[in-house]
Scaffold this motif. Structure first.
Motif, PDB file in Angstrom:
ATOM      1  N   PHE A 366       0.212 -10.484  10.418  1.00  0.00           N
ATOM      2  CA  PHE A 366       0.675  -9.362   9.588  1.00  0.00           C
ATOM      3  C   PHE A 366      -0.436  -8.625   8.860  1.00  0.00           C
ATOM      4  O   PHE A 366      -0.181  -7.623   8.204  1.00  0.00           O
ATOM      5  CB  PHE A 366       1.700  -9.869   8.570  1.00  0.00           C
ATOM      6  N   GLY A 367      -1.664  -9.083   8.964  1.00  0.00           N
ATOM      7  CA  GLY A 367      -2.787  -8.399   8.336  1.00  0.00           C
ATOM      8  C   GLY A 367      -3.224  -9.047   7.032  1.00  0.00           C
ATOM      9  O   GLY A 367      -2.430  -9.646   6.319  1.00  0.00           O
ATOM     10  N   GLU A 368      -4.512  -8.935   6.757  1.00  0.00           N
ATOM     11  CA  GLU A 368      -5.069  -9.487   5.521  1.00  0.00           C
ATOM     12  C   GLU A 368      -4.458  -8.796   4.300  1.00  0.00           C
ATOM     13  O   GLU A 368      -4.207  -7.592   4.304  1.00  0.00           O
ATOM     14  CB  GLU A 368      -6.586  -9.273   5.498  1.00  0.00           C
ATOM     15  N   ILE A 369      -4.220  -9.553   3.271  1.00  0.00           N
ATOM     16  CA  ILE A 369      -3.833  -8.972   1.977  1.00  0.00           C
ATOM     17  C   ILE A 369      -4.658  -9.635   0.886  1.00  0.00           C
ATOM     18  O   ILE A 369      -4.940 -10.828   0.936  1.00  0.00           O
ATOM     19  CB  ILE A 369      -2.321  -9.113   1.671  1.00  0.00           C
ATOM     20  N   HIS A 370      -5.086  -8.820  -0.035  1.00  0.00           N
ATOM     21  CA  HIS A 370      -5.783  -9.310  -1.218  1.00  0.00           C
ATOM     22  C   HIS A 370      -5.193  -8.584  -2.426  1.00  0.00           C
ATOM     23  O   HIS A 370      -4.784  -7.429  -2.327  1.00  0.00           O
ATOM     24  CB  HIS A 370      -7.291  -9.040  -1.117  1.00  0.00           C
ATOM     25  N   GLN A 371      -5.166  -9.280  -3.553  1.00  0.00           N
ATOM     26  CA  GLN A 371      -4.574  -8.688  -4.748  1.00  0.00           C
ATOM     27  C   GLN A 371      -5.314  -9.189  -5.974  1.00  0.00           C
ATOM     28  O   GLN A 371      -5.819 -10.313  -6.001  1.00  0.00           O
ATOM     29  CB  GLN A 371      -3.083  -9.049  -4.848  1.00  0.00           C
ATOM     30  N   ASN A 372      -5.367  -8.349  -6.990  1.00  0.00           N
ATOM     31  CA  ASN A 372      -5.942  -8.756  -8.274  1.00  0.00           C
ATOM     32  C   ASN A 372      -5.388  -7.824  -9.344  1.00  0.00           C
ATOM     33  O   ASN A 372      -4.703  -6.841  -9.033  1.00  0.00           O
ATOM     34  CB  ASN A 372      -7.478  -8.689  -8.229  1.00  0.00           C
ATOM     35  N   LYS A 373      -5.690  -8.151 -10.590  1.00  0.00           N
ATOM     36  CA  LYS A 373      -5.230  -7.314 -11.692  1.00  0.00           C
ATOM     37  C   LYS A 373      -6.214  -7.396 -12.843  1.00  0.00           C
ATOM     38  O   LYS A 373      -6.989  -8.347 -12.952  1.00  0.00           O
ATOM     39  CB  LYS A 373      -3.834  -7.733 -12.155  1.00  0.00           C
TER      40      LYS A 373
END
Length: 460
Positions: A366-373
């Motif tokens: 499904f593809g790379e995902i990265h997240q931050n805040k």
């Protein structure tokens, strides 16, 4: 009445100079009046529970006395108990509701109280508004009308229930469990062992100071757990926050696992034998949407806050609901986030095949995902003005990509042409504005957060 009591995102929390016995009793009276006047549950049974803080049992007993003096029978556990077990007990025993003394992941100098209605889901604003409108000094009935307070075991019936939901034999699985000195100790680790796992324990002794830190299961607070998993022979590391309604996962290859990736693995695992939509908050990954689409399912997006997730779970008969801060629940269970149940599911997922392998396969498909805040200081009184000003400053392009749409369920979620997004919303618990970003690389996320900071900071 002039009082600092204020119910926010998840009840009222305050430092112990404000969170005092007289004010806790005021909350107890308001709940008694609400149950009698709005819910028509006068004389019914209510549960009161509490977390592992030094002051929590005493505050819980304050609530018991007020509720009993108002004619309610009251159940209280012998020891501190996870919030989700209280919520499940309320539904299992058809109680009028319950009160939980907890400040969750806050430092030791805090405490708090939350009301849980009869459906076991987090109280919606219309409920907490009704309670707030009834804040008053205790007003006991005559002594012959008082209810009785009884100690009971909340955990054993819950254990039987969760083993009906998680049927995996965890033999030959090794788990390192970190209770962070919270209410999961002796509960989550025992359930894992009862299911067959070998459990290595960290911080499973009661310590009202939580080892001198906050019982918040983030990477900074879980270095010992991360080292134990990465350097040892464990298949998985699991931690709960102070009241065990959330969890964190550590894997041998990734170390601390992004909660979004745990959500994806959980949904993928559940869809092997079941079907149904997923509920996620605006701050939670689009990876859930990609998994749902591949299985012909839907995803419903809510504002941040598990009360909204719980409401959507009921409305859409969802298979699972969750948020990026580590709170999840499933169909067939109470509509409250449950870090104890999720610990069992995490172990069951790992028993089927290594967690890292499942996550690798999901990202490959499904593809790379990265997240931050990031968080920007913003006084509570200024938050709505900042949002109003932001509405007039919304750009057509962010970090080099055109804006395709803006979602306004909770703040402003800016959707970009490359599938990445930027979210700006006010914190419900702190004087801060939150800026979240998701993209296909850490570099892209960093670019988005920088752009978000430049967009929001001048408005504060």
């Amino acid at each position: 009445m002039d009082t600092p009591i204020s119910f926010g995102t998840d009840g009222w929390r305050a430092t112990l100079d404000e969170f005092t016995s007289p004010r806790v009793q005021i909350v107890g009276q308001a709940v008694a009046d609400y149950l009698r006047e709005v819910e028509d549950r006068a004389g019914d049974t209510v549960a009161v529970s509490y977390d592992a803080r030094e002051t929590s049992r005493g505050f819980a007993e304050d609530l018991c006395r007020v509720l009993a003096a108002n004619g309610f029978d009251v159940l209280i556990p012998e020891r501190d108990t996870p919030t989700p077990i209280l919520a499940w007990t309320i539904t299992d025993r058809d109680l009028a509701g319950g009160l939980m003394i907890t400040a969750s992941h806050n430092p030791p100098e805090y405490n708090g109280v939350k009301f849980i209605p009869s459906d076991g889901a987090p109280a919606l604003p219309e409920v907490t508004d009704e309670i707030m409108s009834r804040l008053a000094e205790p007003d006991p009935l005559s002594e012959d009308e008082h209810g009785v307070v009884r100690e009971q075991d909340f955990v054993a019936p819950y254990e039987e229930h969760v083993f009906d939901l998680v049927k995996s034999d965890l033999s030959d699985l090794t788990v390192v469990y970190d209770a962070m000195h919270g209410s999961g100790r002796g509960v989550t680790d025992k359930l894992l062992e009862d299911a067959g796992a070998s459990v290595e324990r960290l911080h499973c002794e009661q310590d009202a100071e939580f080892g001198g830190t906050s019982p918040e299961p983030d990477p900074d607070h879980l270095q010992e757990l991360i080292s134990a998993v990465e350097d040892g022979a464990a298949d998985l590391g699991i931690a709960n926050d102070g009241d065990a309604d959330r969890l964190a996962i550590v894997t041998p290859e990734r170390g601390y696992l992004d909660e979004n990736l745990f959500f994806a693995a959980l949904y993928d695992y559940l869809l092997e034998d079941d079907s149904g939509p997923a509920i996620r908050t605006v701050s939670t990954t689009f990876l859930i949407d990609r998994i749902a689409e591949a299985h012909g399912e839907e995803v419903h997006e809510t504002p941040v806050g598990f009360k909204w997730v719980a409401q959507a779970i009921e409305k859409h008969d969802a298979l699972v609901g969750g948020e990026e801060s580590g709170g999840f629940t499933i169909r067939g269970h109470v509509r409250e986030k449950d870090g104890v149940l999720m610990a069992l599911f995490a172990a069951a997922i790992a028993k089927e095949r290594p967690f890292d392998e499942r996550v690798d396969d999901l990202l490959a498909e499904f593809g790379e995902i990265h997240q931050n805040k990031i968080s920007l200081d913003c006084p509570d009184a200024e938050k709505q003005r900042v949002l109003s000003d932001l509405e007039t400053e919304l750009p057509d392009e962010v970090a080099g990509k055109d804006v395709e749409d803006v979602v306004t369920k909770d703040g402003f979620k800016i959707l970009l042409e490359d599938g990445s997004w930027l979210l700006v919303r006010p914190s419900g618990t702190e004087p801060k504005m939150r800026v979240y970003a998701e993209g296909d690389s850490e570099t892209r996320v960093s670019e988005l957060l920088t752009a978000g900071e430049k967009l929001v900071e001048p408005l504060i």
